[in-house]
Motif scaffolding. Structure first.
Motif, PDB file in Angstrom:
ATOM      1  N   VAL A  99     -12.780  75.276 -69.992  1.00 37.79           N
ATOM      2  CA  VAL A  99     -13.544  76.446 -69.561  1.00 37.79           C
ATOM      3  C   VAL A  99     -12.594  77.638 -69.570  1.00 37.79           C
ATOM      4  N   ALA A 157     -13.357  76.027 -61.006  1.00 39.31           N
ATOM      5  CA  ALA A 157     -13.653  75.537 -62.353  1.00 39.31           C
ATOM      6  C   ALA A 157     -13.526  74.028 -62.461  1.00 39.31           C
ATOM      7  N   ARG A 206     -15.522  71.392 -61.420  1.00 38.48           N
ATOM      8  CA  ARG A 206     -16.712  70.677 -61.921  1.00 38.48           C
ATOM      9  C   ARG A 206     -17.082  71.059 -63.345  1.00 38.48           C
ATOM     10  N   PRO A 207     -17.098  72.355 -63.718  1.00 39.22           N
ATOM     11  CA  PRO A 207     -17.429  72.683 -65.116  1.00 39.22           C
ATOM     12  C   PRO A 207     -16.471  72.080 -66.128  1.00 39.22           C
ATOM     13  N   VAL A 208     -15.231  71.791 -65.716  1.00 33.29           N
ATOM     14  CA  VAL A 208     -14.263  71.205 -66.638  1.00 33.29           C
ATOM     15  C   VAL A 208     -14.407  69.693 -66.699  1.00 33.29           C
ATOM     16  N   PRO A 266     -18.160  67.703 -68.304  1.00 37.14           N
ATOM     17  CA  PRO A 266     -18.276  67.361 -69.727  1.00 37.14           C
ATOM     18  C   PRO A 266     -17.333  66.248 -70.149  1.00 37.14           C
ATOM     19  N   GLU A 306     -18.249  73.673 -77.846  1.00 35.06           N
ATOM     20  CA  GLU A 306     -18.401  72.461 -77.044  1.00 35.06           C
ATOM     21  C   GLU A 306     -18.809  71.280 -77.920  1.00 35.06           C
ATOM     22  N   ARG A 315     -21.247  77.283 -77.093  1.00 36.64           N
ATOM     23  CA  ARG A 315     -21.995  76.034 -77.267  1.00 36.64           C
ATOM     24  C   ARG A 315     -21.549  75.306 -78.514  1.00 36.64           C
ATOM     25  N   ASP A 369     -12.446  81.812 -68.454  1.00 40.30           N
ATOM     26  CA  ASP A 369     -13.127  82.856 -67.701  1.00 40.30           C
ATOM     27  C   ASP A 369     -12.099  83.890 -67.273  1.00 40.30           C
TER      28      ASP A 369
END
Length: 251
Positions: free
Chosen positions: A105, A116, A118-120, A123, A37, A34, A107
């Motif tokens: 991201v 990955a 959408r998570p990338v 933001p 980010e 966090r 993992d």
């Protein structure tokens, strides 16, 4: 280096030289995904405050980071055969102009790139405008096409493929339309995503030195933030960043 450079201590605001274990303790207890980010968001805003010409194009790419003290390249040069069963999957989005990281991201791998997506990208949309997206066949799936084009109403250049290598035209309606009408000239900017990964690996290494999985993820994500700082200094924004920080402190 800190002990021999008094001006550097004053610039960092350090009254004394910290012990050698201080950075390791801070990395284990204070550095979190966090926090990284938030740091990445702040670095992207630096380029926006500097009023640099920014192209409304984001390129998405992914690479593997070795979970060993040395990268596979150096082990191969040393005459050792290296085969990794698992590695870190580092996916990210890059603004093509200026070349800065705007989403990432990390993992466990191996795995496909489309999971990955959408998570990338999500933001990156919060950190700045992104009307056009460039991605390769690894991010290609019907769900990603529909989410980006129908739900968000943005343009994406993501060549659909039906195999590795491609074996004709796909039968899914949305992907088929994108495959038949893909501007190759505009898609050429996606190679800047590949270039970003190459520059980071050559400058910061292609392997992580941490042993625990959480610290390996933090070390990988930290490289994206570090590259943005390096890019800011390279473009001559260090004076602008210092002045903006001083104005914040004065306010």
């Amino acid at each position: 280096m800190l002990a021999s450079a008094q001006p550097l201590q004053e610039a960092l605001g350090l009254p004394t030289v910290p012990a050698h274990a201080t950075l390791g303790w801070f990395s284990r207890h204070k550095v979190t995904p966090r926090l990284l980010e938030r740091l990445l968001t702040e670095t992207v805003r630096w380029f926006e405050r500097a009023a640099l010409p920014r192209a409304p194009t984001v390129a998405v790419d992914a690479t593997g980071v070795a979970r060993a003290p040395t990268s596979p390249y150096y082990q191969l040069r040393a005459g050792k055969r290296y085969r990794a069963r698992t590695w870190l999957k580092w996916s990210g989005a890059v603004c093509t102009d200026p070349l800065v990281r705007c989403g990432q991201v990390a993992d466990r791998g191996p795995r496909g790139d489309h999971g990955a997506f959408r998570p990338v990208v999500a933001p990156a949309l919060v950190r700045g405008p992104c009307p056009r997206l460039l991605a390769d066949g690894g991010d290609d799936c019907e769900a990603n096409h529909r989410w980006w084009r129908e739900e968000l109403g943005l343009e994406s250049l993501m060549p659909p493929v039906t195999g590795r290598p491609s074996q004709g035209v796909t039968t899914r309606p949305d992907r088929r339309q994108r495959q038949l009408a893909c501007p190759r000239k505009a898609y050429g900017q996606r190679w800047k995503g590949e270039m970003f990964m190459s520059v980071v690996k050559r400058r910061f290494g292609g392997a992580v030195t941490a042993r625990r999985y959480g610290q390996q993820v933090q070390q990988t994500l930290l490289r994206g933030v570090t590259y943005n700082l390096y890019r800011a200094v390279q473009l001559g924004l260090s004076g602008h960043l210092i002045s903006s920080r001083l104005s914040k402190a004065a306010a």
